[in-house]
Motif scaffolding. Structure first.
Motif, short mmCIF file in Angstrom:
data_model
loop_
_atom_site.label_atom_id
_atom_site.label_comp_id
_atom_site.label_asym_id
_atom_site.label_seq_id
_atom_site.Cartn_x
_atom_site.Cartn_y
_atom_site.Cartn_z
N ASP A 39 0.83 -1.20 0.00
CA ASP A 39 0.00 0.00 0.00
C ASP A 39 0.87 1.24 0.00
O ASP A 39 1.88 1.29 0.69
N VAL A 40 0.42 2.24 -0.73
CA VAL A 40 1.02 3.56 -0.60
C VAL A 40 0.54 4.14 0.73
O VAL A 40 -0.64 4.04 1.06
N GLY A 41 1.45 4.70 1.51
CA GLY A 41 1.04 5.38 2.74
C GLY A 41 1.02 4.50 3.97
O GLY A 41 0.73 4.97 5.07
N TYR A 42 1.32 3.23 3.81
CA TYR A 42 1.28 2.32 4.94
C TYR A 42 2.44 1.33 4.85
O TYR A 42 2.72 0.84 3.78
N PRO A 43 3.14 1.00 5.92
CA PRO A 43 2.97 1.53 7.28
C PRO A 43 3.48 2.97 7.44
O PRO A 43 4.40 3.38 6.75
N VAL A 44 2.85 3.69 8.37
CA VAL A 44 3.25 5.06 8.65
C VAL A 44 4.46 5.03 9.57
O VAL A 44 4.48 4.30 10.55
N ARG A 45 5.48 5.80 9.23
CA ARG A 45 6.66 5.90 10.11
C ARG A 45 6.96 7.36 10.32
O ARG A 45 7.90 7.90 9.75
N CYS A 46 6.12 8.03 11.12
CA CYS A 46 6.19 9.48 11.11
C CYS A 46 5.39 10.07 12.26
O CYS A 46 4.39 9.49 12.66
N GLY A 47 5.84 11.22 12.79
CA GLY A 47 5.08 11.95 13.80
C GLY A 47 3.88 12.67 13.20
O GLY A 47 2.97 13.05 13.90
N GLU A 48 3.93 12.92 11.90
CA GLU A 48 2.81 13.39 11.08
C GLU A 48 2.46 14.87 11.21
O GLU A 48 1.37 15.26 10.83
N ALA A 49 3.37 15.70 11.73
CA ALA A 49 3.05 17.13 11.83
C ALA A 49 3.67 17.91 10.67
O ALA A 49 4.81 17.66 10.27
N VAL A 50 2.89 18.83 10.11
CA VAL A 50 3.39 19.75 9.07
C VAL A 50 2.83 21.15 9.31
O VAL A 50 1.82 21.30 9.99
N SER A 51 3.50 22.15 8.71
CA SER A 51 2.97 23.50 8.82
C SER A 51 1.96 23.73 7.71
O SER A 51 2.04 23.13 6.63
N HIS A 52 1.02 24.63 7.98
CA HIS A 52 0.02 24.97 6.96
C HIS A 52 0.71 25.57 5.73
O HIS A 52 0.42 25.20 4.60
N GLU A 53 1.64 26.46 6.02
CA GLU A 53 2.34 27.14 4.93
C GLU A 53 3.08 26.14 4.03
O GLU A 53 3.04 26.24 2.80
N GLY A 54 3.72 25.17 4.66
CA GLY A 54 4.49 24.19 3.89
C GLY A 54 3.62 23.32 3.02
O GLY A 54 3.87 23.16 1.82
N VAL A 55 2.58 22.77 3.62
CA VAL A 55 1.79 21.78 2.90
C VAL A 55 0.94 22.43 1.80
O VAL A 55 0.71 21.84 0.74
N SER A 56 0.52 23.69 2.05
CA SER A 56 -0.37 24.36 1.08
C SER A 56 0.32 24.67 -0.25
O SER A 56 -0.35 24.97 -1.22
N GLN A 57 1.65 24.64 -0.27
CA GLN A 57 2.34 24.83 -1.55
C GLN A 57 1.99 23.73 -2.54
O GLN A 57 2.13 23.88 -3.74
N PHE A 58 1.61 22.56 -1.98
CA PHE A 58 1.46 21.39 -2.84
C PHE A 58 0.04 20.87 -2.96
O PHE A 58 -0.32 20.24 -3.94
N ILE A 59 -0.75 21.08 -1.91
CA ILE A 59 -2.08 20.48 -1.89
C ILE A 59 -2.98 21.30 -0.97
O ILE A 59 -2.52 21.81 0.06
N THR A 60 -4.23 21.48 -1.37
CA THR A 60 -5.16 22.23 -0.53
C THR A 60 -5.53 21.38 0.68
O THR A 60 -5.96 20.24 0.53
N PRO A 61 -5.35 21.94 1.90
CA PRO A 61 -5.66 21.16 3.10
C PRO A 61 -7.09 20.60 3.05
O PRO A 61 -8.02 21.31 2.71
N ASP A 62 -7.22 19.34 3.38
CA ASP A 62 -8.48 18.62 3.24
C ASP A 62 -8.75 17.86 4.53
O ASP A 62 -7.89 17.11 4.99
N PRO A 63 -9.95 18.04 5.12
CA PRO A 63 -10.26 17.38 6.39
C PRO A 63 -10.04 15.88 6.36
O PRO A 63 -9.77 15.28 7.40
N LYS A 64 -10.11 15.26 5.19
CA LYS A 64 -10.00 13.80 5.18
C LYS A 64 -8.59 13.31 5.51
O LYS A 64 -8.44 12.16 5.91
N TRP A 65 -7.58 14.15 5.36
CA TRP A 65 -6.25 13.72 5.82
C TRP A 65 -5.69 14.58 6.96
O TRP A 65 -4.50 14.52 7.25
#
Lengths: 389, 84
Positions: A39-65
């Motif tokens: 599977d893509v995305g599994y297993p997760v090996r990560c604390g999973e925190a990102v900044s809004h500014e960083g992630v928004s360069q690539f993808i519009t923040p979406d409640p599902k993730w």
């Protein structure tokens, strides 16, 4: 000469790989992305925190993730005192298994093909040049030819080594990490917690990142030098037993984070490295999602441009653009990390207390950093080193 | 036949396949797949970096060599798995 099956093969479908595949495909290249896991995305090996500014360069923040939206972070000193620095802009704790999936989907929408359970076990060579990869797809050995190979194969990268780049992470720079997702605990949904101290996580830090109201990723990373004496899992168990004795454990994972400078070589011939494989991790925070995606974007763009121009020498441009965009900053951060990791508990307590003496509105990261300099003047030399070397 | 010099042992069944060991291995001596891991004996120099790096203490160092140690987990478990 035999024809090429693809212009670009991307090894690894994490955030860096998917972003590289996306931008290479968008630039007109025929792209194949290979993922060793089912599977893509599994297993997760990560604390999973990102900044809004960083992630928004690539993808519009979406409640599902998004598991939690965070607005502050709290630094906890060894004596338990804590300070909440003022921040511009917040961030998110992700559901990486959905986030990574979305990024792979964006790459596929841009035209990239994806194969999972495809383990790359060697590079394909012809007259000393790399012309693709040897891959085990569902236990079937196959050879796939491509003009460019982008290695996004993570901390465990071997593709770079096969291409002649030394990607071994020195043990003083590798953070040995363990994490549990705990449920049934009291957490503040909008605060990232960072704990420091020799008895908690020497040469690193412990994090509590909320995922909703009663769930959090609780993990820590410590330098392998410190882990020689006591492993990450032991430190984590001690903390969790003390702080969250009644919690239910939903996940229990381990991992390594290369908190180093960018690898000395990230391009060789027609192989380029992106993400953790290239050590494109912020050495202070250990965060590698956004910086890996930036590396992936630049790598994908440069690969597509090189293919379009028919001039593979152009791939060297990747190294230049990476260092101009983020690499130089990681060099500075690396020296800061080395200084911080030498702080003993009393210095950390003093820094926290100095920050707490400031009026609330003046408690910025910059102010805390100045407090650190005040407590540890030799840090100035570490920071200055990067500008003179 | 030459005796194996290998002193590094990955305890069967305990590995999480996280790759931290591969990242610090200077000899490219660890093969890691989705849920398989093995030391490449011809390349391993017993430097122990993987032992130190492993967050789970799954990799062990045995000065006397590892030939006598089990390489596989038992296929059938008659007893229920014990959790801590």
């Amino acid at each position: 000469m035999k024809k090429f099956d693809y212009d670009v093969i991307v090894v690894g479908a994490g955030p860096a790989g998917s972003t590289a595949a996306r931008y290479a495909a968008a630039g007109g290249a025929k792209v194949l992305m290979l993922e060793k896991d089912r599977d893509v995305g599994y297993p997760v090996r990560c604390g999973e925190a990102v900044s809004h500014e960083g992630v928004s360069q690539f993808i519009t923040p979406d409640p599902k993730w998004i598991a939690s939206t965070v607005t502050k972070f709290r630094l906890v000193a060894p004596n338990g005192n804590s300070v909440i620095p003022n921040l511009d802009g917040g961030g998110y704790v992700l559901e990486r298994r959905i986030f990574d999936y979305e990024l792979a989907k964006i790459a596929a929408d841009a035209g990239a093909e994806v194969i999972t359970k495809a383990y790359v076990y060697d590079l394909l060579r012809e007259n000393d040049a790399v012309v693709g990869v040897k891959v085990l797809i569902k236990d079937q050995k196959t050879e796939i030819r491509a003009k460019v190979v982008i290695a996004a194969d993570g901390v465990e990268s071997r593709v770079g080594k096969w291409a002649g780049m030394d990607t071994t992470c020195h043990i003083k720079d590798m953070e040995s990490c363990a994490q549990m997702t705990l449920s049934g605990i009291d957490v503040e949904e909008d605060v990232l917690d960072f704990y420091f101290g020799d008895s908690i996580s020497p040469g690193g830090y412990l994090w509590v990142f909320p995922k909703g109201k009663s769930t959090a990723n609780v993990g820590l990373g410590l330098s392998v030098d410190a882990a020689k004496k006591k492993s990450a899992i032991r430190f984590l168990h001690e903390f969790v037993e003390r702080k969250y004795p009644k919690a239910a454990m939903l996940t229990h994972i381990a991992g390594g984070v290369p908190c180093a400078k960018t690898n000395p070589e990230i391009v060789k011939g027609n192989v380029i490295l992106v993400g953790d494989a290239a050590h494109q991790v912020n050495p202070v925070s250990g965060g590698g999602i956004i910086s890996g995606m930036i590396g992936g974007m630049i790598g994908g763009q440069v690969a597509a441009e090189a293919i379009q121009s028919g001039e593979l020498k152009f791939l060297c441009e990747y190294e230049k653009r990476w260092h101009k965009r983020l690499g130089w900053r990681h060099d500075v951060f690396y020296n800061i990390k080395n200084a911080i990791s030498r702080f003993d508990d009393s210095t950390l307590n003093n820094i926290c207390d100095s920050a707490l003496e400031l009026p609330v509105e003046k408690r910025t990261l910059g102010a805390i950093f100045r407090a650190a300099l005040w407590n540890q003047p030799s840090m100035i030399i570490d920071v200055a080193k990067v500008f003179v070397s | 036949m030459s005796q194996s010099h290998l002193m590094i042992h990955i305890v069967p069944g305990k590995c999480d396949y996280c790759g931290c060991c591969v990242g610090v291995c200077p000899e490219d001596a660890i093969e890691l797949m989705e849920s398989k891991i093995a030391i490449i004996e011809e390349r391993c120099t017993n430097c122990r970096k993987c032992v130190w790096a492993c967050p789970w203490e799954v990799i062990e160092f045995h000065r006397e060599g590892v030939t006598e140690l089990p390489k596989h987990t038992p296929q059938m478990l008659n007893e229920p798995v014990k959790f801590q």
